[in-house]
Design a protein around this motif. Sequence first.
Motif: not given
Lengths: 253, 469
Positions: B261, B289, B316, B344
């Motif tokens: 992330e 992400k 993402e 996605s």
Amino acid sequence: MSQSLEITNLNVNIGDKRIIKDFNLTIPKGEVHAIMGPNGTGKSTLAKALAGHPDYEITSGEVLMDGESILDLEVDERSRAGLFLAFQYPMEIPGVTIANFIRAAKNARLPDGEDLNAPAYYKELYEKMDALKIDRKFTSRSVNEGFSGGEKKRCEILQMAMLEPKYAVLDETDSGLDIDALKIVSEGVNALRGGNLGALVITHYQRLLNYIIPDQVHVMYDGRIVKSGDKSLAEELERKGYDWIKEITETAA
Amino acid sequence: MTATATQLEIDRDKGDFKYEESHKYDAGVGLNEGTIDYICDVKGENDWIRDFRKRALKVFEGKPMPTHWATKDLENIDFSKIRYYLSGDNRSKKNWDDVPDEVKETFERLGIPENERKFLAGVEAQFDSEAAYSNIKEAVSKDGVIFMGSTEGLMEHPEIFKKWFGKVIPTGDNKFSALNSSVFSGGSFIYVPPGVKVSHPLQAYFRINAENFGQFERTLIIADEGAEVTYMEGCTAPKFDTATLHSAVVELVAMPGAKIEYITVQNWSSNVFNLVTKRAIAHEDAVVKWIDCNIGSRLTMKYPGVVLKGRRARGEVMSIALANEGQHQDTGAKMIHAADETTSNVISKSISVGKGRSTYRGQVHMPKHLKGCKNNTECDALLINSDSRTDTYPAITVRGEENYVQHEASVSKVSAEQIFYMQQRGLSEAEAMSLSVNGFVNDLTRQFPMEYSVELKRLIELEMEGSVG
């Protein structure tokens, strides 16, 4: 200092058009006054001009709140000084919950750097919601988004209860309400009545005044008050219709 | 105030400010092979890096500006007037007492910790973060996690670095990735070994070093099989800033089953061109992400992407861009599906204030031979004041009948009547606007780490205050 909302010789234009004409009205604190009148006579213009809407130009006259002029104040300053407007058509604010909105409004009333005490705030909010028979789940909904007509008006009254204004103008609060919603909203207003609040209730129909009994009734026509009296005036008006007002106005002219 | 005060320029609306600076190492203005030799010599880099940089310079010089699709404002960048390398900062002679009260107040309001304020104010050349950094470094190194500056990483771990460096984003990807490849310095290098889950987010804050921070950053993050890491980049304080061109390259590699992330909240001063290339490769069952919040700058062009290379990989992008008067946020996302059952999700929110302009560009690519791929794209634009502008350019190429794509776009406005309503409740115009904006981004920011959503909220408030006359 006089404890009243005092409107003197007020003239208001929208564009080049004069809508409010030499308007005079004094609402002492603790009293509820009603303004009735046909559509297009300037009732809502009066409400918005008092609140300081930028599209409504005050060309002359004076508005004093407890002896102090409010005409040089910005919209938000008038609010913080104690003037509340319950909107005929409350606006939606997507993504902003009722709880956060009212909290922001209350925070705006605190000195810089001070923050609202959250537990105390929620306690007050829930108490007032209970009193207004508003479901507590309501607090997490976005302001007015997807609300029914009745919910919107109750939300206005909740805000009024939380912000504790000195003077409140309720603009056609009864419009779009069925009789049950009308009762609940009226109960809310009545609960807030008392020595600390002066209220101006604007309505087209007499029926609201069965629930909110005004101390005085004023009939507005063509931008000014043409007749004032006690609550019986509202009943008389209901019986005789607005044509009667037209007649007496034209006779007087 | 002392004499330094006269050398100080402050934009009082925004809290941006700058001092005169002097540096021990300064490659001078303009870019040529000599500039690169200077950088390599100062940094003591190996020949392969020197060659890599020089090849990149040729690519940079050979590529035209992408003005056939992007804004003509790019033509206003004068590459011959830019300083490409500065380090060994001498500005530490400044005294905290010289920092103007307005700036101190801004820091106060943003809640910046005391020791960081001195760094941000340019009082301390090196942010006094050594202690915090070594604690973090020590804590994670027990598990074999490498967390250091990319310059260091390049020297100390060439075997890992070389394997991935420039592989996710090749030099020739675009003109600015080529520019970065030729003059990069600074940025982070992170390697997380297989199965290691880093419990606390790693923050760029902790490793700001003597190198001039931010201008041509190069970041490389590798999460090995089953590893998990969160990285936070950026700084929400008003920037002490003299550089007008920022062009970073960020490469992420998520090995099978890994999770990365990457969170960015950036607040650029309004003279900055911020042209950034960010991309990740996600192998089988990996999740990447990007959370990307862009505030300020003259022009930001940034489209974080994920190449979904392994089966069931997921990408993402959640982004928020705020374009104030005179600013252009040209942002979006790229999702390149390259394996079956990859998914996605793109959620983009943009806010345009006054004549601020926001543009969404999205690319979703699903070739014909793939099955079971899914993409969901939502882009919402909020306009404040009628002359704001927003554009959406989705480029969706989806072939094959067993793939699924959904795209939703909306444009809404904060009307004068909404502002009036909120003002009638006692909020100032700026408070009303920032409340609307925060409401608009609320469903996204709820998913951010708490401290970042709080900072973002404060930033939006400051930005809105500045936009009201």
